[in-house]
Design a protein around this motif. Structure first.
Motif, PDB file in Angstrom:
ATOM      1  N   LEU A  11      25.013  12.142   5.112  1.00  0.00           N
ATOM      2  CA  LEU A  11      26.048  11.428   4.661  1.00  0.00           C
ATOM      3  C   LEU A  11      25.721   9.687   4.951  1.00  0.00           C
ATOM      4  N   ALA A  12      24.901   9.451   5.896  1.00  0.00           N
ATOM      5  CA  ALA A  12      24.329   8.204   6.229  1.00  0.00           C
ATOM      6  C   ALA A  12      23.524   7.473   5.011  1.00  0.00           C
ATOM      7  N   ALA A  13      22.975   8.302   4.402  1.00  0.00           N
ATOM      8  CA  ALA A  13      22.167   7.881   3.197  1.00  0.00           C
ATOM      9  C   ALA A  13      23.016   7.585   2.121  1.00  0.00           C
ATOM     10  N   VAL A  14      23.917   8.390   1.885  1.00  0.00           N
ATOM     11  CA  VAL A  14      25.023   8.352   0.701  1.00  0.00           C
ATOM     12  C   VAL A  14      25.504   7.032   0.913  1.00  0.00           C
ATOM     13  N   ASP A  15      26.178   6.782   2.393  1.00  0.00           N
ATOM     14  CA  ASP A  15      26.648   5.493   2.591  1.00  0.00           C
ATOM     15  C   ASP A  15      25.943   4.406   2.298  1.00  0.00           C
ATOM     16  N   GLU A  16      24.766   4.480   2.499  1.00  0.00           N
ATOM     17  CA  GLU A  16      23.550   3.251   2.162  1.00  0.00           C
ATOM     18  C   GLU A  16      23.476   3.019   0.545  1.00  0.00           C
ATOM     19  N   TYR A  17      23.554   4.155  -0.073  1.00  0.00           N
ATOM     20  CA  TYR A  17      23.514   4.191  -1.388  1.00  0.00           C
ATOM     21  C   TYR A  17      24.842   3.050  -2.019  1.00  0.00           C
ATOM     22  N   PHE A  18      25.764   3.450  -1.413  1.00  0.00           N
ATOM     23  CA  PHE A  18      27.075   2.847  -2.095  1.00  0.00           C
ATOM     24  C   PHE A  18      27.077   1.448  -1.562  1.00  0.00           C
ATOM     25  N   GLU A  19      26.247   0.761  -0.626  1.00  0.00           N
ATOM     26  CA  GLU A  19      26.284  -0.480   0.103  1.00  0.00           C
ATOM     27  C   GLU A  19      26.311  -1.660  -1.038  1.00  0.00           C
ATOM     28  N   HIS A  20      25.471  -1.269  -1.951  1.00  0.00           N
ATOM     29  CA  HIS A  20      25.567  -2.508  -3.073  1.00  0.00           C
ATOM     30  C   HIS A  20      25.834  -1.663  -4.560  1.00  0.00           C
TER      31      HIS A  20
END
Length: 128
Positions: A4-13
């Motif tokens: 989920l952390a990777a998905v959160d990072e994807y949504f950062e920008h």
């Protein structure tokens, strides 16, 4: 393994960052779990790789799609599954699905899945 952390990072920008954050942790986790199953099922892969940016993008976009579809009206769901309707004496309408696969995968997630599969060619032929 996808996180989920990777998905959160994807949504950062991402343009839909606020929609993702507004869902809250519980719904994010549920959408992530469902999206991971959807994408791995489409790709026939047991485990998706966090290091593969296309895998992360496909899961993230599918999770966002699932969140956006959770509040769809029952009438919307009915019309998506309908192929034709007719009213005696008035006429009929016929619907055609945009893809033969149905609407269980969001269009942006589908684009990334197609790229992973190699369905979208990166070869360009130009005249010179």
């Amino acid at each position: 393994m996808m996180t989920l952390a990777a998905v959160d990072e994807y949504f950062e920008h991402h343009l839909q960052k606020s929609a993702w954050e507004a869902a809250g942790e519980e719904k994010q986790a549920a959408a992530f779990a469902m999206a991971e199953l959807d994408v791995s099922g489409e790709l026939n892969e047991m485990e998706l790789n966090t290091e593969n940016r296309l895998h992360v993008a496909a899961v993230a976009e599918q999770a966002l799609y699932l969140l956006s579809q959770q509040d769809a009206e029952p009438a919307d769901a009915l019309s998506e599954s309908m192929t034709m309707e007719s009213i005696d004496g008035i006429g009929s309408r016929q619907y055609v699905a945009r893809s033969g696969r149905g609407n269980s995968i969001g269009s942006r997630a589908r684009n990334f899945i197609d790229r992973i599969r190699g369905s979208i060619s990166s070869v360009r032929i130009v005249r010179g």
